[in-house]
Design a protein around this motif. Sequence first.
Motif, PDB file in Angstrom:
ATOM      1  N   ILE A  30      -5.866   4.710  -1.383  1.00  7.98           N
ATOM      2  CA  ILE A  30      -6.045   4.607  -0.095  1.00  7.98           C
ATOM      3  C   ILE A  30      -6.217   3.284   0.463  1.00  7.98           C
ATOM      4  O   ILE A  30      -7.539   2.711   0.085  1.00  7.98           O
ATOM      5  CB  ILE A  30      -7.182   5.711   0.290  1.00  7.98           C
ATOM      6  CG1 ILE A  30      -6.797   7.140   0.165  1.00  7.98           C
ATOM      7  CG2 ILE A  30      -7.202   5.626   2.047  1.00  7.98           C
ATOM      8  CD1 ILE A  30      -7.437   7.402  -1.077  1.00  7.98           C
ATOM      9  N   LYS A  44       3.057  -0.097   1.673  1.00 14.91           N
ATOM     10  CA  LYS A  44       3.269   1.228   1.354  1.00 14.91           C
ATOM     11  C   LYS A  44       4.869   1.435   0.800  1.00 14.91           C
ATOM     12  O   LYS A  44       5.231   2.082  -0.026  1.00 14.91           O
ATOM     13  CB  LYS A  44       3.242   2.103   2.793  1.00 14.91           C
ATOM     14  CG  LYS A  44       3.204   3.733   2.560  1.00 14.91           C
ATOM     15  CD  LYS A  44       2.725   4.401   3.578  1.00 14.91           C
ATOM     16  CE  LYS A  44       3.117   5.769   3.898  1.00 14.91           C
ATOM     17  NZ  LYS A  44       2.484   6.511   2.860  1.00 14.91           N
ATOM     18  N   GLU A  53       3.661   6.886  -4.128  1.00 15.72           N
ATOM     19  CA  GLU A  53       3.131   7.261  -2.806  1.00 15.72           C
ATOM     20  C   GLU A  53       1.635   6.562  -2.562  1.00 15.72           C
ATOM     21  O   GLU A  53       0.772   7.055  -3.397  1.00 15.72           O
ATOM     22  CB  GLU A  53       3.293   8.605  -2.352  1.00 15.72           C
ATOM     23  CG  GLU A  53       4.409   9.237  -1.893  1.00 15.72           C
ATOM     24  CD  GLU A  53       4.992   8.884  -0.704  1.00 15.72           C
ATOM     25  OE1 GLU A  53       4.166   8.243  -0.006  1.00 15.72           O
ATOM     26  OE2 GLU A  53       6.324   8.833  -0.477  1.00 15.72           O
ATOM     27  N   ASP A  55      -1.769   6.182   0.476  1.00 17.62           N
ATOM     28  CA  ASP A  55      -1.980   6.201   1.975  1.00 17.62           C
ATOM     29  C   ASP A  55      -2.523   4.863   2.458  1.00 17.62           C
ATOM     30  O   ASP A  55      -3.305   4.104   1.758  1.00 17.62           O
ATOM     31  CB  ASP A  55      -3.137   7.124   2.019  1.00 17.62           C
ATOM     32  CG  ASP A  55      -3.055   8.966   1.723  1.00 17.62           C
ATOM     33  OD1 ASP A  55      -1.977   9.282   2.449  1.00 17.62           O
ATOM     34  OD2 ASP A  55      -3.509   9.210   0.719  1.00 17.62           O
ATOM     35  N   PHE A  57      -4.538   3.556   5.947  1.00 14.34           N
ATOM     36  CA  PHE A  57      -5.674   4.094   6.996  1.00 14.34           C
ATOM     37  C   PHE A  57      -6.114   3.153   7.833  1.00 14.34           C
ATOM     38  O   PHE A  57      -6.817   2.043   7.154  1.00 14.34           O
ATOM     39  CB  PHE A  57      -6.592   5.165   6.412  1.00 14.34           C
ATOM     40  CG  PHE A  57      -7.091   5.925   7.197  1.00 14.34           C
ATOM     41  CD1 PHE A  57      -6.953   7.040   7.494  1.00 14.34           C
ATOM     42  CD2 PHE A  57      -8.459   5.496   8.256  1.00 14.34           C
ATOM     43  CE1 PHE A  57      -7.611   7.946   8.511  1.00 14.34           C
ATOM     44  CE2 PHE A  57      -9.059   6.099   9.047  1.00 14.34           C
ATOM     45  CZ  PHE A  57      -8.552   7.514   9.194  1.00 14.34           C
ATOM     46  N   LYS A  77      -8.333  15.097   2.356  1.00 14.92           N
ATOM     47  CA  LYS A  77      -7.273  15.258   1.665  1.00 14.92           C
ATOM     48  C   LYS A  77      -7.210  15.299   0.283  1.00 14.92           C
ATOM     49  O   LYS A  77      -6.423  15.952  -0.555  1.00 14.92           O
ATOM     50  CB  LYS A  77      -6.612  13.992   1.998  1.00 14.92           C
ATOM     51  CG  LYS A  77      -4.996  14.009   1.458  1.00 14.92           C
ATOM     52  CD  LYS A  77      -3.829  12.950   2.019  1.00 14.92           C
ATOM     53  CE  LYS A  77      -2.781  12.930   1.266  1.00 14.92           C
ATOM     54  NZ  LYS A  77      -1.808  11.913   2.009  1.00 14.92           N
TER      55      LYS A  77
END
Length: 243
Positions: A30, A44, A53, A55, A57, A77
Amino acid sequence: MSKVVIITGASRGIGRDVAYNLAISGYTIIANYNNSEEKALELKNKLKEKGIEIDIFKANVANKDEIVKLINFVIEKYGKIDVLINNAGISQEKLFTDITDEDFDIMMKTNLYSTFYATRETVKHMLKEKSGCIINISSIYGLTGGSCEVHYSMAKAGINGLTKALAKELGPSNIRVNSIAPGAIDTEMNKDLSEDDWKQIIEETPLMKKGKPIDITRCIKWLIEDEFTTGQVISPNGGLVIT
Ligand code: NAP
């Protein structure tokens, strides 16, 4: 599930390198950002091209409520946080008497309070797991003090204090807390250093080179996998500061 890792300030510089390389190594990432949305998206997408993949934020870590939203997002999540890397930071060079109340306030909120609040919110969840790793990015100036960077040095010294005290409190819960205190690393934070400034730093550095983000990433990777290091301030600095 692989280890869940939050990195604050991961859109540029050290944080970005850490996020990229930990993602490549298989961690669940993250990556927090604040102003540099485009760069966060670029990170990303670069990983997506490799089939990975992550995240991203948006949260201003100088704002406690935004930190809480970040931590809550991750818990909702993934249900856990294994590693928190408090990396987001700002620097400012000013004579002590020129530092305004506003300069001081934003320095403390961004560099020190953020570490306190993000760690406190995260530790609540780590305690339930009886496991965790917190890595706070400090600076050599938190050890030696930096002329014309009193507020920055104060914040970084505060981070080292938090690290040592919390390591003692959380050790029995199997949560490790360490600081990394980098020397001069070639990132945008040092964009105002001229070639001559760098030349002088390199001359004063026993390993005779500038630091790169990957030097900090390597140290972080080791700290994540280590099981017997806590309460330490580890300083990858090429030998510029030897305590
Ligand atoms: P950098 O290249 O300037 O990058 C700073 C990062 O922090 C960016 O991703 C930025 O995100 C983020 N950030 C700043 N304020 C934020 C806020 N309010 N909320 C969320 N994110 C925020 O700096 P760096 O050199 O990578 O520095 C990373 C850390 O290492 C800092 O804590 C710094 O003090 C420490 N450090 C650096 C050096 C060095 O020589 N470079 C030496 C010792 C310690 P956005 O752009 O998205 O806002």
